[in-house]
Write an enzyme that holds these catalytic residues in place. Structure first.
Site, short mmCIF file in Angstrom:
data_model
loop_
_atom_site.label_atom_id
_atom_site.label_comp_id
_atom_site.label_asym_id
_atom_site.label_seq_id
_atom_site.Cartn_x
_atom_site.Cartn_y
_atom_site.Cartn_z
CG HIS A 10 123.85 -30.78 104.88
ND1 HIS A 10 122.48 -30.79 104.78
CD2 HIS A 10 124.19 -29.49 105.15
CE1 HIS A 10 122.02 -29.56 104.97
NE2 HIS A 10 123.04 -28.75 105.19
CG ASP A 18 125.93 -33.05 99.37
OD1 ASP A 18 126.16 -32.07 98.65
OD2 ASP A 18 125.37 -32.98 100.49
CD GLN A 76 129.74 -26.45 101.94
OE1 GLN A 76 130.59 -25.61 101.64
NE2 GLN A 76 128.57 -26.09 102.44
CE LYS A 86 125.23 -25.06 100.65
NZ LYS A 86 125.24 -24.34 101.92
CB CYS A 102 122.63 -29.13 108.41
SG CYS A 102 121.51 -27.77 108.49
#
Ligand SMILES: Cc1ncc(COP(=O)(O)O)c(C=O)c1O
Length: 403
Positions: A120, A197, A200, A223, A361
């Site tokens: 991202h 990261d 998600q 999220k 993104c």
């Protein structure tokens, strides 16, 4: 708990647009919020609203203890070894900026920063800025033809002894899953600082930062069924402690004079100013929500549903899927033949189906796939097989209209 009871906890899901009941397939952008998260934030504003850490009065003491209790919950939720390793930020973006900025003094001219090609923008641009400040060099870690991280190419890049390796746990654009434990282990053997990261991943799988063994793990509250405006930066204590703060001011200091300032200890040192108190409390309620669910069962159900979605899209014909693997998490990326993704998204919306369309993104990833963009359907705990069936029926009608 059956699915309809679970769904009834999400007030936004019970709506129709233009006569069509909402079919929300955009959880990867932001998840819907259960009533208990909304209630927790309302309760704080109704009863306990005060600034944290500062006052002697009871409201502030209550706000502070609720705020700090969420730090303990998060420590346990991701299995950090100590509560001081949990920093509240405003989201994944701020978390990565905090790390990339905080490492400035440790990165030298010519140092190598490896970035996942599926990253991202939030996991690209802060590193580019770090490279601008220091003269470091950025190299993308290539993907294989089928959109997985290319392990051979990664190992070859590790020979160049990178200073930093920035990975995604799950790609937001494609839903592909990285074997982060294995990748982090290889990166650490090469001497790199590792950041994962998890924006998600966090809502869809159990995350154990000690088992992954990364130096930093970051995610956003919104999220994972929590509110917007709050995120988490987990860092291994010694490295976290070595970051220079991105923001300075109140809360993060021990003593201040006009001559000099002594910074506070972790976690306060990296939490300057009034934090997002209601949002942190809402995030705590989101963790309670997740932990009350039968986690293993939910994760297995989500995978089954995603595979069902991938197969159904494929069987429609004229649909191109990108990086669709059986072990993907949460999302499927696709285009309808050569049709513009935006047209497909608008036509789906006219039938009450919410999907994401665009570059997600992840412009470098789109470029490597020779795409301007694509559609993405993504799922959450509340997604039903009936949602997928409605989406597929709507896609069939869009196909008939456009092709
Ligand atoms: C993988 C990934 N990283 C980072 C971000 C940025 O998160 P936020 O906008 O909450 O800071 C997102 C949001 O879509 C994401 O999916």
């Amino acid at each position: 708990m059956d699915l309809s009871t679970l769904r009834s906890q999400f007030p936004t899901l019970a709506q129709s647009n233009d006569g069509y009941p909402l079919c929300y397939l955009d959880t990867a952008a932001t998840s819907q919020k259960p009533q208990q998260v909304i209630d927790a934030m309302n309760h704080y504003y109704h009863h306990d609203n005060a600034n944290v850490h500062r006052a002697a009065h009871q409201l502030s003491a209550r706000a502070t203890s609720q705020y700090e209790a969420v730090r303990d919950k998060l420590r346990q939720f991701i299995n950090a070894s100590q509560r001081e390793e949990i920093i509240f930020t405003h989201g994944t973006t701020e978390s990565i900026n905090t790390v990339a900025n905080g490492l400035t003094a440790q990165i030298k001219q010519g140092s190598l920063i490896l970035i996942d090609s599926a990253a991202h923008h939030a996991n690209i641009v802060p590193w580019q800025e770090l490279a601008k400040r220091t003269g470091a060099i950025i190299k993308p870690i290539p993907l294989t033809q089928d959109c997985r991280l290319d392990i051979d190419a990664f190992e070859a890049l590790l020979q160049q002894k990178p200073a930093i390796v920035a990975l995604c746990h799950v790609s937001n654009a494609l839903g592909t899953l990285n074997p982060v434990k294995e990748l982090v282990s290889k990166a650490k053997q090469a001497g790199a600082i590792t950041l994962v990261d998890g924006a998600q991943a966090i809502a869809h799988m159990s995350v154990d930062v000690q088992s992954i063994d990364c130096d930093f793990y970051v995610f956003s509250g919104h999220k994972m069924y929590g509110p917007t405006g709050v995120g988490v930066l987990y860092g291994r204590f010694d490295l976290l402690d070595s970051l220079s703060p991105l923001m300075t001011g109140g809360e993060m200091i021990k003593t201040v004079s006009f001559e000099s300032t002594e910074f506070n200890q972790l976690p306060n040192r990296l939490e300057a100013g009034t934090p997002p108190i209601a949002e942190v409390i809402g995030l705590g309620a989101a963790i309670d929500f997740i932990q009350a669910l039968p986690t293993a069962q939910i994760h297995a159900k989500e995978r089954e549903l995603l595979n069902y979605l991938q197969d159904a899209l494929e069987n429609l014909g004229d649909v191109v899927l990108y990086g669709a693997h059986k072990d993907n998490v949460g999302a499927v990326a696709f285009n309808l033949a050569d049709e513009h993704h935006q047209d497909v998204g608008i036509l789906l919306d006219q039938q009450g189906i919410a999907v994401r369309c665009g570059h997600h993104c992840a412009m470098p990833l789109m470029q490597s796939l020779s795409l301007k963009g694509c559609c993405r359907a993504s799922i959450g705990v509340y997604t039903s097989k009936a949602d997928i069936d409605r989406f597929i029926a709507a896609m069939a009608s869009v196909k008939e209209l456009l092709l």
